[in-house]
Design an enzyme around this catalytic site. Structure first.
Site, mmCIF file in Angstrom:
data_model
loop_
_atom_site.group_PDB
_atom_site.id
_atom_site.type_symbol
_atom_site.label_atom_id
_atom_site.label_comp_id
_atom_site.label_asym_id
_atom_site.label_seq_id
_atom_site.Cartn_x
_atom_site.Cartn_y
_atom_site.Cartn_z
ATOM 1 N N ASP B 228 1.015 -2.618 -2.962
ATOM 2 C CA ASP B 228 1.230 -4.066 -3.072
ATOM 3 C C ASP B 228 -0.046 -4.854 -2.773
ATOM 4 O OD1 ASP B 228 3.897 -3.569 -3.647
ATOM 5 O OD2 ASP B 228 4.517 -3.725 -1.559
ATOM 6 N N ALA B 229 -1.184 -4.242 -3.031
ATOM 7 C CA ALA B 229 -2.440 -4.889 -2.660
ATOM 8 C C ALA B 229 -3.391 -5.078 -3.831
ATOM 9 C CB ALA B 229 -3.124 -4.083 -1.554
#
Lengths: 284, 284, 284, 284
Positions: B228-229
């Site tokens: 999620d980065a």
């Protein structure tokens, strides 16, 4: 950094971008911003270009003339040239409501905007105290049907004496005469307390309540001779519910009005707005 | 109109815009879109330029080579060249939730996007019926710890056989291996059901409820090897109140997720995204 | 949990809340939701109250009668009583655009809403294929000036045969006759593609482009005999810029339309809307 | 109109609403507002009820005692009782940034809020001039590691001498000691310049820039002993793009911060917030 900002529009034609960027590059100007837009319906090309003047070979006072001669005539370009080291002069017109005035004066005093505010004009005396808190001269011109022309003459003289570049109507509840509007074309910014074109004219919050809308809005626009119909600069909205009474709408709306007006004024100061016909191109 | 779209970035230097616009103009290309951006922190210049190919003197198949030789090497430019007449091929990965899949397939079927969807891949069989409604081939690859590598091999082969250009994870609830991510760098679009970087990882709506936030969000991003980065493409939010239970948050969130994901996919298809380091430049 | 939902309004008077909550409590109903609102301009009291029926002493089929006799007459209450175990029946009217229809059918098929959709009616054949994908019967009634009355008769008969409770106009581009509207008072939900009351009538995106607005919107409302002037249920907006052409406005607007319409339909199904005069009270 | 406002929570049980509304009605109080909420996860009942005191039979000074005896003990209710004719007293803490302070003082001076502001406390002298413009006493307590306890003692004394009910941290850049926080439980309102829980701690705009988010936010919350982790009152966001530098984020964020903080303060003054565990119930 000292920069020049050039905003222009002209009939769209191949080669314009190349020619103008060339003009700046060959004269040692470093382009630090360029944005362009083509309105394919009207076939108009719009551009905002900004460049560093440090090594620019053409002296500031001659750029206007050179650009006019070399490009504007050839491409039928309408343009405005601004220099970042000039601090524009802005007059505020108010009536009785203070929220937009406070918001502008707080930003001004805190140094948020590169602008001078030499004076505030009002048709009422109510906000004199606010102006005095911030040390800005406050002039009252009560307006009646009978004296409107004469009072506006005096206002225009005062604006001229103060070398005012543009005017902000911060909830000024008095319609300007066409004469005044023509003196400051696309240089008078108004805030209307509705999401135009809904609820033109007086008492938009009452009308919004009556209609039962679920969102209310605010619109900043340049003043034209048609009421609330000039080029829109910025709009925003806030949700409301059946629980919001008219006073609640007014309270919620005030926050919108001041933010939307200040965003528009900021863009105007930064020379990011190009008005064309009855619309605006807003460069980022 | 057939056009070429060039997205590039390079160290910022004076004269780049002029040189590139010149390259297009002297070869009879009419520029129909130009937007540029300079990241003054990293000192990187970004540009997206699009031109009409009708009278362009360089044949399509040679533009890449010419631009590379004449400009890319000189300015240390990284670039991608796209042609508007190519229809990109997209794979969808899903698990059990149908809302994003329906939204994508409805747009696809209605002809909203210029894209081909040759296949849908899932780790569960639940959404086969949805795929069949729209006549898109559906492949199930159940994934366990033991078979993950082997199954991904088969998926990669299938993607290759179908000449897939990019992948959309439409609420695919399975972490991709790095190997897969490296095969499709900045070509895998995920939707995460929170306004990142808040609530990374599993069960963000539960975490949002726990924290008592007043807004929830959704984020579409390119998948990188860090969970999620990856580079964020698009985000949006919706207001919630103390009355919203976790199921209510999930319901409100679904609408966000599908719209935010579809906006990101649309921008990707239109070649409006330039990923650089861990961010995106989104051209309008 | 089986519940009863009571929506009511009446002239405001002290003691109403106490009396009604008493009525439920003394009969062993556990109140699980209560929201009330007083319109102090019209002096009208509005309430939505929901209670668990498990131990309620009055049988379902007698509640209407008891409440009417004991309270409605005394307080001059207008009320509607709903039971959570009834599944309302909804008809969809469409023309040629599929985005709202897809959004509704995807939710329906995924089980998001407690509703039955026995049929879709259209004045064109274009969307038959969409209906067939989801297995919902599709009926075409081409409408001309000459046959409008006769066709509406057939539609009304079909609606009645299918025991339709309410109608959703999912971009149905045909004005309903008053006769039809009176048959389904505050039971026909329309989506209009503007933030009403701005841009009433045809081609609102064209009008928005012409006016140069910076936000566009969508409005769902109950249909009344005045065009686009019925009680507003839900509105939302999206930002646009000078770069958005009319097709771009239409694309952005479609996402708004489908979400705003589906939110309104969901609230209607959940019995959270109370229409009074030309406004709605939306309970949360 | 003089009113009493009662905010309460207790374990959920059948009959509470009826009992409490009865208590008010039988004592001739006219209920003008009632909103309730049940948290079915925690099984807690929340209520805000307001009634006209004109004909209320119990004298103001005895309501607290009666309600406590008759209901609070029976239902295990935690409650607070407020009277509309009391004007709460609020202290402002600031450091060097003026935008939130101006916004609050402008509202205060314009009479928007029913509140008294007897003093402003700062750890720097920079904003003395702003305080003086509005005629509010300004006290400077420079804080170092060594003197923190002693300075806070003096601040607490000053707050007590001024009978301060609650504190607003208007971008006060100094962490309060737990001792101070425990003295004013859920009575210290902070504004944090991010959409919490994203970007806790210092320099959230720098972190947002680094992460490449497409929206930034602001969060007002009650201060608890965990940093930026207290009950959230209000949040809002604004869109940003890759073009927004850190100074641009800061400028956009300032407008958010002041509006979000002022909304929270307004709700607190109006007694519309009930904090429970680490969340807030916000009544409308």
């Amino acid at each position: 950094m000292n920069t020049a900002k050039l905003l222009l529009h002209c009939p769209d034609r191949a080669g314009i971008v190349t020619d103008i960027t060339n003009f700046i590059s060959v004269n040692n100007g470093n382009i630090i911003y360029l944005d362009q837009h083509v309105d394919h319906v009207e076939n108009i090309f719009f551009m905002r270009i900004e460049w560093d003047l440090e090594n620019f070979l053409i002296p500031n006072e001659k750029i206007q003339d050179y650009f006019d001669t070399l490009y504007a005539r050839r491409y039928d370009i309408t343009f405005r040239l601004y220099f970042s080291d000039y601090c524009p002069r802005m007059a505020i017109f108010v009536s009785k409501l203070s929220h937009c005035l406070y918001d502008i004066l707080a930003r001004y005093t805190a140094g948020e905007w590169k602008v001078e505010i030499p004076l505030i004009i009002s048709n009422h005396g109510d906000l004199r105290e606010v102006a005095e808190r911030f040390g800005v001269p406050f002039h009252v011109f009560p307006i009646t049907k009978e004296n409107k022309e004469e009072q506006e003459d005096r206002e225009l003289q005062l604006l001229q004496d103060n070398r005012v570049d543009f005017i902000v109507l911060a909830r000024y509840m008095q319609v300007l005469s066409d004469r005044m509007i023509y003196k400051y074309p696309n240089k008078i910014i108004n805030i209307h307390h509705s999401f135009l074109p809904a609820f033109v004219g007086a008492k938009p919050y009452h009308a919004a309540f009556e209609r039962g809308v679920k969102i209310i809005g605010a619109t900043s626009h340049y003043v034209s001779s048609a009421l609330d119909a000039g080029p829109i600069i910025e709009q925003d909205i806030v949700r409301v519910t059946h629980k919001d009474t008219i006073p609640a709408l007014i309270t919620k709306g005030k926050d919108l009005e001041k933010i939307v007006l200040s965003r528009a004024v900021h863009k105007h100061i930064e020379r990011k707005i190009l008005a064309y016909k009855n619309k605006t191109v807003i460069f980022e």
